[in-house]
Design a protein around this motif. Structure first.
Motif, PDB file in Angstrom:
ATOM      1  N   THR A   1       0.731  -1.265   0.117  1.00 26.58           N
ATOM      2  CA  THR A   1       0.083  -0.138   0.093  1.00 26.58           C
ATOM      3  C   THR A   1       0.754   1.382   0.031  1.00 26.58           C
ATOM      4  O   THR A   1       0.343   2.480   0.325  1.00 26.58           O
ATOM      5  N   TYR A   2       2.003   1.109  -0.122  1.00 28.96           N
ATOM      6  CA  TYR A   2       3.158   2.816  -0.409  1.00 28.96           C
ATOM      7  C   TYR A   2       2.685   2.983  -2.033  1.00 28.96           C
ATOM      8  O   TYR A   2       3.797   2.589  -2.926  1.00 28.96           O
ATOM      9  N   PHE A   3       1.406   3.351  -2.391  1.00 26.09           N
ATOM     10  CA  PHE A   3       1.806   4.502  -3.647  1.00 26.09           C
ATOM     11  C   PHE A   3       2.187   5.239  -4.217  1.00 26.09           C
ATOM     12  O   PHE A   3       2.128   6.075  -3.412  1.00 26.09           O
ATOM     13  N   PRO A   4       2.234   5.444  -5.115  1.00 24.50           N
ATOM     14  CA  PRO A   4       3.092   6.585  -5.944  1.00 24.50           C
ATOM     15  C   PRO A   4       1.849   7.841  -5.524  1.00 24.50           C
ATOM     16  O   PRO A   4       0.918   7.348  -5.457  1.00 24.50           O
ATOM     17  N   PHE A   5       3.552   8.568  -5.578  1.00 25.14           N
ATOM     18  CA  PHE A   5       2.261  10.035  -5.596  1.00 25.14           C
ATOM     19  C   PHE A   5       1.984  10.347  -6.679  1.00 25.14           C
ATOM     20  O   PHE A   5       1.327  11.244  -7.276  1.00 25.14           O
ATOM     21  N   ARG A   6       2.973  10.042  -7.922  1.00 21.83           N
ATOM     22  CA  ARG A   6       2.938  10.202  -9.608  1.00 21.83           C
ATOM     23  C   ARG A   6       3.587   9.351 -10.321  1.00 21.83           C
ATOM     24  O   ARG A   6       3.849   8.816  -9.837  1.00 21.83           O
ATOM     25  N   TYR A   7       3.454   9.410 -12.005  1.00 16.94           N
ATOM     26  CA  TYR A   7       3.330   8.609 -12.252  1.00 16.94           C
ATOM     27  C   TYR A   7       4.141   9.013 -13.777  1.00 16.94           C
ATOM     28  O   TYR A   7       3.733  10.106 -14.157  1.00 16.94           O
ATOM     29  N   GLU A   8       5.355   8.540 -14.182  1.00 19.52           N
ATOM     30  CA  GLU A   8       5.885   9.080 -15.363  1.00 19.52           C
ATOM     31  C   GLU A   8       5.446   7.973 -16.709  1.00 19.52           C
ATOM     32  O   GLU A   8       5.360   6.916 -16.553  1.00 19.52           O
TER      33      GLU A   8
ATOM     34  N   ILE B   1       5.899   6.763  -9.595  1.00 15.23           N
ATOM     35  CA  ILE B   1       7.223   7.131  -8.860  1.00 15.23           C
ATOM     36  C   ILE B   1       6.601   7.412  -7.573  1.00 15.23           C
ATOM     37  O   ILE B   1       5.812   7.744  -6.941  1.00 15.23           O
ATOM     38  N   TYR B   2       8.138   7.169  -6.404  1.00 12.14           N
ATOM     39  CA  TYR B   2       7.331   7.057  -5.277  1.00 12.14           C
ATOM     40  C   TYR B   2       8.414   7.858  -4.158  1.00 12.14           C
ATOM     41  O   TYR B   2       9.149   8.503  -4.464  1.00 12.14           O
ATOM     42  N   SER B   3       7.693   8.885  -3.347  1.00 12.27           N
ATOM     43  CA  SER B   3       8.364   9.764  -2.641  1.00 12.27           C
ATOM     44  C   SER B   3       9.425   8.506  -2.027  1.00 12.27           C
ATOM     45  O   SER B   3       9.644   7.913  -1.105  1.00 12.27           O
ATOM     46  N   LEU B   4      11.074   9.232  -1.871  1.00 13.31           N
ATOM     47  CA  LEU B   4      11.889   8.735  -1.144  1.00 13.31           C
ATOM     48  C   LEU B   4      12.410   8.893   0.284  1.00 13.31           C
ATOM     49  O   LEU B   4      12.603  10.144  -0.651  1.00 13.31           O
ATOM     50  N   SER B   5      13.430   8.184   0.596  1.00 10.23           N
ATOM     51  CA  SER B   5      14.256   8.983   1.071  1.00 10.23           C
ATOM     52  C   SER B   5      15.561   8.559   0.445  1.00 10.23           C
ATOM     53  O   SER B   5      15.822   8.347  -0.582  1.00 10.23           O
TER      54      SER B   5
END
Ligand code: ADP
Ligand code: MG
Length: 682
Positions: free
Chosen positions: A36-43, A147-151
């Motif tokens: 459920t770590y969904f991407p915040f946008r898509y390329e 595109i996921y938010s990343l550390s």
């Protein structure tokens, strides 16, 4: 809790310890978290037709490098790499920033694919994604890439791979949770499929279908929880059943200097019937600024007093506490109630006396700031808790006050109209009363927006108002001079106005002043000993001086819309026509837009809807600890319609949960698990 929620990351076959650590930094602790770590946008990696692409559009192309790329260093780590590329008979420039290492790979004749921003005039693409190998191109072209938010430590590639593997190994175990009936009714994808497609959609349509289903699910479950809590509260919590003779209430309302409006009467009846019932009241009272909420509070406090209980009114500022104490005294003391106030800046001796009166029951009504929730405050018999301008308080503070009594009735009042989407989520477990009518004889407030260089006109206007016996506020954003931003500050403006407006008397009010000083200034203004009050936003909420008819707001574009509306609500409280002047040279289009909205409407609900969509729910409520539910996919500003459906369905469904058929077992289990969780949403 589902199995997947308990399942550890290391059960994923190919995962390394280092990757587990990296995921944990992102708060991903279980297989379920990963799924459920969904991407915040898509390329969007579907190939574009450049001849159709418009300026600044995101494009993806496949082509052949021609000639040698050129590299220029712009700083220590900054570089600009340019290569020419042939695409469909067109030669375009590809530009990379800070990717100098690509230089050697972009050899003459190499086939590559890139995605980036299209600059139509220069035939140039600023590249954000590069696919060098044939294999990569085959795999990713034509797709949407998540595109996921990343550390810092984890790579996009890695997380994509891990999410994908999680679906390969555990996707089958994702259980359906929505009732079958609902899935059929809305033609929803299955839960497992929707979750997968939310990560790896192959078309916009797939993404749309996946989002639609998951947003609904999230909101439906949330609403189920709210309805379920409401229902159990009603069944289980036995509150105080106040004995309230209506005849006595009439005595009070007849003694007021004005008749109640229809809306006030209706709201009063709703509250009294709550107070008489054996479940604790939990009600939100909404009414635009100036609609007359204070008198409703007075009536409610009087009502519980009639049945032998104390009441408390908590307000966000000391000024407001003093003002409310004063008006409650006016309304209630002739009927035999003792009203005391409790604020932070009190002298020890005075404070001790008040605390004693509260404890032995000598004080019937206590008005105060959050000083009310300190440990030393003990009530003899607290039956009603009211918070005014309640959005200013965090959830904890409200709960703390409630716990001073034994399941007291609770009334929250707010003058910031809460958009419906928030009202039914954030305040979903509360009943809502709305005062949707202004007292008779009010004149609408005229609002003007002027540029700073029209200051002399504003001065003339203030003088004119004061000459006819009225008064004016001048609001400034900051107290002290700040070198960074050139804002007018209250102190400066005050000094300036003292000379420019002489012989009018000008006062100054700001948050750094001592409580006693503040009170003196407010009192002098209320008595018209001061004609003009220069102030920071400490007067924002609740202050009531009906003779004040001019509101001048400096640097108005620095304030939020709801705040401007609140400030404006300080005038237009009497029978005289009032004016609000916004002084601002906004630099952005939104700034200009906000000034326009303010001049166009006086309707708090319209303004708050605008404000919500401009700022989002968290900032709108202005408190981080507001207890606002955090939705993973749903966005309350966009998904209002789905919310309405989900809510209506949840209401029906919770009412019938006991007779749910066997296919709805999973939701039944979920609801059962709620029973072990907290009794209140907050
Ligand atoms: P708010 O809802 O913003 O807290 P207040 O309770 O301060 O508003 O009321 C604003 C003003 O309207 C007060 O001066 C109050 O005495 C007056 N008021 C309230 N109810 C009525 C009414 N029914 N008719 C006339 N004036 C009223
Ligand atoms: Mg008020």
């Amino acid at each position: 809790m589902s199995q997947l929620e308990k399942m550890q990351l290391r059960e994923l076959p190919e995962i390394t310890n280092r990757q587990i650590e990296q995921l944990q930094q992102l708060q991903i602790n279980s297989i379920w978290d990963l799924l459920t770590y969904f991407p915040f946008r898509y390329e969007d990696m579907r190939l574009s037709d450049l001849s159709q692409a418009v300026e600044d559009e995101k494009v993806a192309i496949q082509g052949m490098i021609v000639g040698q790329p050129s590299l220029r260093w712009l700083g220590k780590k900054k570089s600009r790499l340019v290569a020419r590329c042939q695409v469909d008979g067109l030669t375009v420039q590809l530009v990379w920033f800070n990717q100098h290492f690509l230089k050697d790979k972009l050899t003459d004749g190499k086939e590559i694919a890139v995605a980036g921003r299209w600059d139509r005039e220069r035939l140039q693409i600023t590249v954000s994604r590069t696919l060098l190998s044939k294999a990569e191109q085959e795999k990713f072209l034509g797709q949407f890439e998540p595109i996921y938010s990343l550390s810092q430590s984890i790579k996009m590639k890695t997380i994509r791979k891990l999410v994908y593997q999680a679906f390969v190994h555990f996707g089958r175990e994702i259980e359906e949770i929505l009732p079958a009936e609902i899935c059929v009714q809305y033609h929803f994808l299955s839960r497992a499929k929707a979750m997968y497609l939310l990560h790896f959609p192959r078309s916009r349509e797939e993404l749309y279908q996946a989002r639609r289903r998951m947003i609904y699910e999230e909101l439906f479950l949330y609403e189920c929880k709210i309805f379920w809590l409401k229902e159990t509260n009603q069944q289980q919590l036995k509150g105080i059943q106040h004995q309230i003779p209506m005849k006595q209430i009439d005595h009070l309302t007849e003694s007021l200097p004005f008749p109640l409006t229809k809306a006030q009467k209706r709201v009063m009846e709703e509250i009294i019937s709550d107070l008489r019932a054996n479940t604790p009241m939990n009600r939100l009272l909404q009414g635009d600024v100036g609609s007359g909420k204070t008198v409703i509070a007075a009536i409610a406090l009087y009502a519980v007093w009639l049945s032998g209980y104390q009441g408390a009114l908590m307000v966000p500022t000391e000024i407001l506490a003093e003002q409310h104490a004063k008006s409650l005294r006016q309304m209630l003391e002739t009927h035999g109630l003792k009203v005391v106030s409790l604020v932070g800046g009190m002298r020890t001796k005075e404070r001790r006396t008040v605390l004693e009166q509260i404890e032995i029951g000598l004080a019937d009504v206590v008005v105060g700031t959050h000083a009310l929730i300190q440990e030393s405050v003990a009530f003899k018999k607290l039956g009603l808790v009211i918070t005014d301008e309640q959005h200013r308080f965090g959830v904890k503070q409200r709960t703390a006050l409630r716990e001073k009594g034994f399941l007291p009735d609770v009334l929250c009042m707010t003058a910031t109209p809460i958009p419906r989407t928030l009202a039914i989520t954030y305040f979903g477990e509360m009943e809502v009363s709305i005062i949707d009518e202004m007292p008779a004889g009010r004149q609408p407030i005229e609002t003007h927006w002027v540029k700073k260089d029209h200051w002399s006109k504003v001065l003339t206007f203030i003088k004119k108002e004061c000459k006819t016996g009225r008064q004016a506020y001048v609001i400034c954003p900051l107290i002290e001079e700040s070198e960074k931003i050139d804002l007018q500050n209250a102190q400066d403006v005050y000094e300036q106005l003292v000379t420019q407006l002489a012989p009018l008397r000008v006062g100054l009010l700001h948050g750094r002043m001592h409580a006693v000083e503040k009170e003196e200034v407010m009192e002098a203004f209320a008595k018209n000993e001061l004609q003009v009050l220069v102030s920071t936003t400490v007067v924002e909420v609740g202050v009531n001086v009906p003779n004040a008819t001019a509101m001048v707001i400096y640097d108005a574009d620095r304030f939020g819309l709801s705040q401007l509306h609140q400030l404006r609500g300080r005038v237009g409280r009497g029978s005289h026509a009032s004016t609000c002047i916004l002084i601002a040279d906004p630099k952005t289009e939104t700034g200009v837009g906000r000034m326009k909205i303010m001049t166009e409407t006086n309707d708090g609900f319209v303004i708050s809807e605008e404000d919500l969509s401009l700022r989002g729910p968290g900032d709108f409520l202005g408190v981080k600890q507001s207890g606002l539910p955090e939705f993973k996919i749903a966005d309350l500003t966009m998904d209002q319609q789905i919310l309405e459906y989900a809510r209506a369905d949840a209401a029906k469904w919770v009412a019938n949960v006991e007779n749910a058929d066997a296919s709805d077992q999973s939701l039944k289990r979920l609801l059962a698990s709620l029973k072990t969780k907290a009794q209140h949403l907050d």
